[in-house]
Design a protein around this motif. Structure first.
Motif, PDB file in Angstrom:
ATOM      1  N   ARG A  13       0.850  -1.188   0.000  1.00 21.15           N
ATOM      2  CA  ARG A  13       0.000   0.000   0.000  1.00 21.15           C
ATOM      3  C   ARG A  13       0.883   1.233   0.000  1.00 21.15           C
ATOM      4  N   LEU A  16      -0.433   7.890   1.769  1.00 19.85           N
ATOM      5  CA  LEU A  16      -1.265   8.933   1.166  1.00 19.85           C
ATOM      6  C   LEU A  16      -0.376  10.005   0.538  1.00 19.85           C
TER       7      LEU A  16
ATOM      8  N   VAL B 106      -3.718   5.169  12.758  1.00 22.68           N
ATOM      9  CA  VAL B 106      -4.064   5.897  11.532  1.00 22.68           C
ATOM     10  C   VAL B 106      -2.803   6.340  10.809  1.00 22.68           C
ATOM     11  N   GLU B 110      -1.926   5.051   7.084  1.00 17.55           N
ATOM     12  CA  GLU B 110      -2.155   5.960   5.965  1.00 17.55           C
ATOM     13  C   GLU B 110      -0.936   6.765   5.537  1.00 17.55           C
ATOM     14  N   PHE B 176      -7.959   0.670   9.154  1.00 17.36           N
ATOM     15  CA  PHE B 176      -7.720   1.627   8.073  1.00 17.36           C
ATOM     16  C   PHE B 176      -7.059   0.965   6.873  1.00 17.36           C
ATOM     17  N   THR B 177      -6.187  -0.007   7.097  1.00 15.38           N
ATOM     18  CA  THR B 177      -5.585  -0.666   5.920  1.00 15.38           C
ATOM     19  C   THR B 177      -6.604  -1.511   5.180  1.00 15.38           C
ATOM     20  N   ARG B 184     -10.466   4.153  -1.615  1.00 15.53           N
ATOM     21  CA  ARG B 184      -9.392   5.104  -1.364  1.00 15.53           C
ATOM     22  C   ARG B 184      -8.997   5.836  -2.634  1.00 15.53           C
ATOM     23  N   PRO B 194      -5.804  14.286   1.804  1.00 17.02           N
ATOM     24  CA  PRO B 194      -5.597  13.178   2.742  1.00 17.02           C
ATOM     25  C   PRO B 194      -6.420  13.322   4.006  1.00 17.02           C
ATOM     26  N   TYR B 197      -9.978  12.525   3.254  1.00 18.77           N
ATOM     27  CA  TYR B 197     -10.148  11.087   3.067  1.00 18.77           C
ATOM     28  C   TYR B 197     -10.191  10.376   4.413  1.00 18.77           C
ATOM     29  N   ILE B 198      -9.245  10.693   5.294  1.00 18.43           N
ATOM     30  CA  ILE B 198      -9.172   9.994   6.584  1.00 18.43           C
ATOM     31  C   ILE B 198     -10.426  10.264   7.405  1.00 18.43           C
ATOM     32  N   ALA B 202     -12.674   7.250   5.313  1.00 15.70           N
ATOM     33  CA  ALA B 202     -12.137   6.028   5.917  1.00 15.70           C
ATOM     34  C   ALA B 202     -12.683   5.809   7.327  1.00 15.70           C
TER      35      ALA B 202
END
Lengths: 340, 303
Positions: A13, A16, B106, B110, B176-177, B184, B194, B197-198, B202
């Protein structure tokens, strides 16, 4: 295969992306802005929590131990309270032996029983039945160790001490270590500790073995059965060899748990600083020693230092076993069940 | 026997074709091991039932409402003071470990590269594998002695939070993963920052799993003995400041055990054990229910 397993996407992965620069493109808002990279650095900081904790624990223990080997540390003579003109001896031999004597048999039993439960649940029982029974095994992991301890002491201990242990001693006295010597009527001693540790290590071994057996591809099962093998033969010759890494990791992680277990063992092991006189004998373990002695660490000179060194040894063994065990699990499946 | 050749052909039916002793032995062995192995479930189930039975038998006949809520100043026969103490320690410890574990999880999931995240996950696993007595001894040396907090509420709560943090960290990270990559990429591709998104995409998806982790950490924390016994001292009254002595449920069981089976503390220990067991089993059931719901939701998400 339209459904990709979640774990397959975990490893590769990407982090971000950085936020794109503001459209107005004002001065000082670009990529090189020190404020922005500072914020970014700050947001990285919480990720360091677990690593920082491990490092701090190791450093603190090293500091508490003063980095010097105490007199008689590697002997088997633990006598911290001696007269004014004598040198105390801090031998840990008894406790290391006691830890292995309780944890090794316990993990052998736990892996064997876990393997049986895993095989039964994945292969022989209907899905509905195993789905009903599996939570009981997992519930064993949820029960606090102090409750195991008090239950073992009050209920299991007298039963072992009065009924089981004397009977075993009488009938197996030809084996070394079984006959002769005093058998405690309270049942406190190695068998009770091993019994409790087996129960406490059982959920983690069962869970990992179950996961490993479920991960055996259906193709292998079906080709085995199609060749005329029975379910047991496919299990023994194909499924178990296929999942041996998972079973081995169950052994390592369960051992780590049994080796570090404190309170339940402290309640039933007897807490004496000598080698057990026979297989029913009382002794002490590393973890129980630290727990039982920490409150007098300030009264007895040098005890705090000794306990810190013993804690370092316990930590080293636990971490080593844990890392080995985790390395063997290739998938992330088992880690989804947190708490293990 | 034409019906036996239908689609429900089982390995036992091979008897039809091959009656040799070896074949019959193999098939019989398979059948019997299939009947005997499930009995091993009893090894897990019987101790649980026995534990529940004995703890109830020892605790329930004498457990009254007065004992449960009574706050007599000396904790010899009433549970009010330990219950308050347990709540206070758990409150502080849970808050601390949720903050540390959640943000850590987190950020790991992320922001970090997968290599760095691997390190963090490994150290979280190492922390989970650390025996609780070591965390307790660390807390004793650091907070009680070095920081000079004494055997107090604060020292106990902070030590317990160190013990609980990695569990929350790991579930937050995993939650979160495991937000689907497609979601995503869709969010980022349509211009979400970001942070957006979080927070907006998410978190709602990951929330049930995070809650599971928090409940689980609480269930593990409330039953932990070594870190608490090493860093607190039993209080006669409910704590009024962070530095006051405090009685935890497990402390009560441990001291009751040490007093011997003839003291009134021993009965109190079983009453505390009963309460503790109820709480822990309830938390575990909640974890299971939430986890099952979350699983269904995630499955729906994939389809």
């Amino acid at each position: 295969m339209s459904q990709t397993p979640v774990s397959a996407t975990v490893g590769d992965r990407e982090p971000l992306p950085r936020p794109s620069p503001a459209p107005s493109a004002r001065l000082g808002r670009g990529e090189g802005d020190p404020r922005q990279s500072a914020i970014r650095l700050l947001s990285y900081l919480p990720a360091l929590v677990p690593t920082a904790l491990v490092v701090v624990i190791v450093i603190v223990l090293l500091r508490a131990s003063d980095l010097q080997v105490l007199p008689g540390f590697f002997s088997s003579n633990w006598s911290p309270n001696v007269g004014v003109h004598q040198i105390p001896s801090w031998g840990i031999g008894v406790f290391v032996t006691g830890s292995f004597l309780t944890a090794l048999p316990a993990i052998a039993f736990a892996v064997a029983i876990g393997l049986g439960i895993g095989i039964a649940g994945t292969t022989y029982l209907p899905r509905t039945v195993s789905r009903f029974l599996d939570p009981f095994v997992d519930l064993l992991a949820g029960i606090p160790s102090v409750i195991y301890g008090i239950w073992g002491f009050v209920v299991v201990g007298p039963y072992l001490g009065i009924a089981v242990n004397p009977w075993v001693a009488e009938h197996l006295s030809f084996l070394p270590g079984f006959g002769g010597g005093h058998i405690s009527a309270t049942g406190q001693g190695l068998p009770l500790a091993i019994f409790l540790l087996t129960l406490m290590a059982l959920p983690i071994t069962t869970l990992l073995i179950r996961d490993a057996l479920r991960a055996v591809p259906k193709d292998l099962w079906e080709s085995g059965l199609a060749l005329g093998a029975t379910r047991w033969e496919v299990m023994r010759r194909v499924a178990i060899p296929y999942s041996n890494r998972g079973i081995l990791s169950a052994g390592f992680l369960g051992f780590g748990r049994a080796f570090g277990e404190t309170v339940a063992v402290a309640m039933v092991i007897g807490g004496v600083s000598s080698f057990p006189i026979n297989v029913f004998g009382q002794t002490n373990t590393i973890a129980a020693l630290i727990f039982l002695n920490a409150d007098s660490a300030l009264v007895t000179a040098g005890l705090l230092q000794a306990l810190a060194e013993i804690a370092l040894i316990l930590l080293a063994i636990s971490l080593l076993v844990n890392i080995l065990g985790r390395r063997l699990i290739s998938s992330l499946v088992s880690e989804q069940i947190a708490g293990l | 026997m034409a019906t036996a050749l239908s689609s429900t052909l089982r390995s036992e039916d091979n008897v039809l074709f091959d009656r040799s002793f070896r074949t019959r032995w193999r098939i019989g062995f398979d059948r019997w091991i299939g009947r005997l192995l499930p009995l091993l479930f009893l090894v897990a189930i019987l101790p649980i039932l026995d534990m529940v039975y004995w703890v109830s038998v020892k605790a329930l006949p004498t457990l009254t409402w007065t004992i449960l809520v009574g706050q007599s100043p000396y904790a010899s026969d009433e549970l009010g003071v330990p219950i308050i103490g347990t709540f206070e320690i758990m409150l502080i410890a849970t808050l601390l470990s949720v903050v540390l574990g959640l943000f850590g999880g987190v950020a790991t999931a992320e922001l970090l590269s997968s290599r760095a995240a691997g390190w963090m996950r490994m150290s979280a696993n190492m922390l989970v594998g650390t025996p609780s007595v070591i965390v307790g001894f660390f807390g004793y040396f650091t907070f009680v002695l070095y920081f000079g907090w004494g055997l107090s509420l604060l020292a106990g709560a902070v030590t317990l939070s160190i013990f609980m943090t990695p569990y929350i960290f790991r579930t937050a990270d995993l939650a979160f993963t495991s937000v689907p990559r497609t979601i995503r990429e869709a969010a980022l591709g349509s211009g979400a920052s970001p942070t957006q998104y979080i927070l907006r995409i998410a978190t709602p998806i990951a929330l049930p799993q995070i809650l599971t982790g928090i409940f689980l950490a609480m269930a593990i924390g409330v039953g932990e003995t070594a870190p608490i016994v090493l860093t607190t001292t039993a209080g006669k009254v409910a704590p009024d400041s962070l530095s006051s002595p405090v009685t935890f449920m497990t402390t009560l069981i441990w001291t009751g055990f040490n007093q011997g089976s003839n003291s009134p503390y021993f009965v109190l220990a079983f009453q505390a054990a009963f309460l503790l067991m109820v709480v822990v089993v309830a938390l575990n059931v909640v974890v299971r229910v939430v986890a099952a719901r979350y699983q269904k939701r995630l499955e729906g998400l994939y389809q």
